[in-house]
Enzyme design. Structure first.
Site, mmCIF file in Angstrom:
data_model
loop_
_atom_site.group_PDB
_atom_site.id
_atom_site.type_symbol
_atom_site.label_atom_id
_atom_site.label_comp_id
_atom_site.label_asym_id
_atom_site.label_seq_id
_atom_site.Cartn_x
_atom_site.Cartn_y
_atom_site.Cartn_z
ATOM 1 N N GLY A 1 0.886 -1.293 0.067
ATOM 2 C CA GLY A 1 -0.229 -0.059 0.034
ATOM 3 C C GLY A 1 0.773 1.354 -0.209
ATOM 4 N N GLY B 1 -0.849 4.626 -0.951
ATOM 5 C CA GLY B 1 -1.902 5.105 -0.262
ATOM 6 C C GLY B 1 -1.827 6.251 0.688
ATOM 7 N N ASP B 2 -2.785 6.742 0.990
ATOM 8 C CA ASP B 2 -2.778 7.961 2.049
ATOM 9 C C ASP B 2 -2.178 7.799 3.276
ATOM 10 O OD1 ASP B 2 -4.105 10.563 1.869
ATOM 11 O OD2 ASP B 2 -5.195 10.054 3.902
ATOM 12 N N LEU B 3 -2.358 6.591 3.996
ATOM 13 C CA LEU B 3 -1.824 6.612 5.288
ATOM 14 C C LEU B 3 -0.141 6.693 5.024
ATOM 15 C CD1 LEU B 3 -1.767 5.895 8.237
ATOM 16 C CD2 LEU B 3 -1.736 3.294 7.457
ATOM 17 N N ALA B 4 0.236 5.995 3.857
ATOM 18 C CA ALA B 4 1.857 5.984 3.735
ATOM 19 C C ALA B 4 2.160 7.368 3.782
ATOM 20 C CB ALA B 4 2.188 5.109 2.570
ATOM 21 N N ARG C 1 -0.176 -1.328 -6.898
ATOM 22 C CA ARG C 1 -0.916 -1.845 -8.339
ATOM 23 C C ARG C 1 -0.346 -1.288 -9.355
ATOM 24 N NH1 ARG C 1 -6.784 -3.595 -7.211
ATOM 25 N NH2 ARG C 1 -6.774 -1.450 -6.267
ATOM 26 N N ASP D 1 -2.487 0.008 17.084
ATOM 27 C CA ASP D 1 -3.332 1.099 17.343
ATOM 28 C C ASP D 1 -2.671 2.591 17.607
ATOM 29 O OD1 ASP D 1 -5.295 2.624 19.110
ATOM 30 O OD2 ASP D 1 -6.448 0.830 19.491
ATOM 31 N N HIS D 2 -3.062 3.374 17.038
ATOM 32 C CA HIS D 2 -2.159 4.720 16.907
ATOM 33 C C HIS D 2 -2.249 5.229 18.254
ATOM 34 C CE1 HIS D 2 -5.565 6.897 15.246
ATOM 35 N NE2 HIS D 2 -5.062 7.696 15.826
ATOM 36 N N HIS E 1 -9.451 1.937 20.319
ATOM 37 C CA HIS E 1 -8.832 3.263 21.053
ATOM 38 C C HIS E 1 -9.384 3.194 22.444
ATOM 39 C CE1 HIS E 1 -7.445 3.815 17.164
ATOM 40 N NE2 HIS E 1 -8.414 4.542 16.502
ATOM 41 N N LYS F 1 -12.930 19.224 19.437
ATOM 42 C CA LYS F 1 -12.200 18.127 19.333
ATOM 43 C C LYS F 1 -11.258 18.167 20.526
ATOM 44 C CE LYS F 1 -8.043 16.609 16.433
ATOM 45 N NZ LYS F 1 -8.680 15.412 16.057
#
Length: 507
Positions: free
Chosen positions: A10, A13-16, A44, A179-180, A242, A347
């Protein structure tokens, strides 16, 4: 550190882009990566190594907490990156990957230590793990590790199925479940504080605590995650992982110089001691909600069922509040109130501990005395405040907050993914979710899922820009408590004035 090949599924991807590449870069700048280190990104799409490296560099400029301005450092970092096309289900691609890794290891004279990071959807976990095993990618003479992101299953049975299949290719000691929240500096300090700070040691437990509140408020809505979130909801997306991890980290009691095994064992004990709910009792312990239209920070927002790609009749939960109790000697009779929701007023992620009335307050006729509190601010601001009520020499009531600042040494505080990826490279599983606590978490949550499925728990609507449905207030009110800081959310760590003490901790 041992030479390592970091294999990233991945990689486009966005997380990377947002988290993994900036984390690796900051670890590199801080000299916390192995001297021999190679990253192979997989995806891919067809990309050249040069294009991939340019994409990594761009992500650093956009998302790194530390500006990537030194061209020499940046060049040395990105040249460790290579790219290979891989289709998750295509076995030939894994054999091609094995040859690429072996070639890299030979050229760099690296030991065959391989960390496989699965930054992909959970539906691919089992296929990738099986193909790593069958292709020989994980059978080298060095170590192998698998890093996966939540969700770890959709319910109790699917979580067990996933773990059983992953265990065919990797042992429990080789699986690192991120689990961040466990990577957040304040959460990691909870372990140190309980062992080393005499004030907290003296106050910890049911002899002095009246109740504990754990809150994670989000102002965002479903955003681009509709396809995923509408099948998951707040219970699965936040609470099962979380929020219960925060509960475990707060309530474990650790010996001095504890190891990762001590942490794992004590977290399991907490979950074992958590009073189970029957499906029929869920309604009296859990409040379920879904946001409607409202105003967030002066801007009008639509309700959940008016969001793009959400069905108009969706019964998905975007809010949950629950009362939990731990039946052990340390925490018996202390209610824990946990809530999390989207489209809330502000938040914030915080833990508030409210203490029982001290003797001096019990003798007072003044019913307006504020209870003593400890507040752990986790996000967006970080800190700890202890607010104790004392009397001045003239016996007049005075509130004297004691504020303790906990800081990392230095100006730059590592982000969660830096801490976790660094730990995974070291093989330290202290701040990762172990299978036994994951299973016990799903086991506790399963009756709530069953009650939701059978419509035994009403879905309350709440206006966006509030603190959830009124029923969540009633959950505490019937026990004589209320949610702290809802009426004046600005009265948190930043606004509490008093004596200040600096306390430094090192990981």
């Amino acid at each position: 550190m041992e030479a390592t090949t970091f294999v990233l599924f991945g990689a486009t991807g966005d997380l990377a882009k947002r988290k993994i590449y900036p984390a690796l870069y900051n670890l590199y700048v801080d000299q916390k990566l192995p001297q021999s280190f190679s990253v192979i990104g997989l995806g891919r799409r067809e990309l050249s190594d040069e294009t991939f490296q340019a994409n990594v560099e761009q992500s650093l400029r956009m998302f790194s907490r530390r500006e990537a301005k030194d061209p020499v450092v940046l060049k040395n970092f990105v040249r460790a990156f290579r790219y290979s096309v891989l289709d998750v289900g295509r076995k030939e691609d894994y054999l091609k990957l094995l040859k690429l890794i072996e070639q890299q290891e030979a050229e760099l004279r690296m030991e065959p230590n391989r960390l496989f990071y699965l930054s992909v959807g959970p539906e691919f976990f089992e296929t990738i793990a099986a193909n790593i095993q069958e292709s020989g990618l994980g059978s080298a003479n060095g170590w192998k590790r698998l890093v996966i992101e939540k969700p770890f299953g959709h319910d109790l049975q699917s979580a067990r199925d996933l773990n059983r299949n992953l265990s065919k290719a990797f042992t429990e000691e080789e699986i690192f479940r991120i689990d961040h929240y466990l990577g957040k500096p304040m959460v990691q300090k909870l372990e140190v504080l309980q062992q080393s700070h005499p004030v907290l040691q003296a106050l910890w437990g049911n002899h002095s605590m009246a109740n504990v509140q754990i809150t994670a408020n989000e102002i965002v809505g479903v955003e681009e995650r509709a396809g995923y979130y509408d099948h998951v909801g707040a219970l699965r997306d936040m609470f099962q992982n979380h929020m219960l991890q925060l509960l475990m980290m707060l309530t474990i009691q650790l010996p001095n110089n504890s190891t990762s095994e001590n942490v794992r064992f004590n977290k399991k004990q907490v979950m074992d001691s958590l009073e189970a709910l029957n499906k029929e009792d869920v309604r009296s312990h859990v409040v379920r909600g879904q946001y409607g239209a409202g105003t967030i920070q002066g801007k009008s927002v639509v309700g959940y069922t008016s969001e793009p790609n959400i069905a108009a009749n969706s019964q998905n939960d975007t809010f949950i509040a629950a009362k939990l109790q731990i039946a052990n000697d340390a925490w018996r009779d202390v209610p824990f109130y946990i809530r999390t929701g989207k489209r809330m007023k502000d938040k914030s992620t915080r833990i508030v501990i409210e203490f029982k009335e001290p003797f001096v307050q019990a003798q007072s006729n003044d019913e307006d005395l504020t209870p003593n509190l400890i507040v752990f601010e986790i996000n967006p601001n970080e800190g700890i405040s202890l607010q104790f009520n004392t009397r001045d020499p003239q016996q007049q009531r005075e509130f004297r907050p004691i504020h303790i600042d906990f800081h990392e040494r230095g100006d730059n505080v590592p982000e969660a993914y830096e801490n976790l990826i660094g730990d995974a490279l070291h093989g330290d599983s202290t701040f990762f979710a172990h299978w036994d606590e994951v299973e016990l978490s799903w086991q506790w949550v399963q009756p709530i899922l069953d009650a939701y499925e059978e419509n035994l728990v009403p879905l309350h609507r709440y206006e966006a820009g509030t603190y959830g449905p009124a029923e969540s207030d009633e959950l505490l009110a019937k026990d004589g408590f209320h949610w702290w800081f809802d009426d004046k959310p600005e009265q948190t760590i930043e606004s509490i004035k008093g004596e200040r003490y600096a306390y430094y901790t090192n990981r």
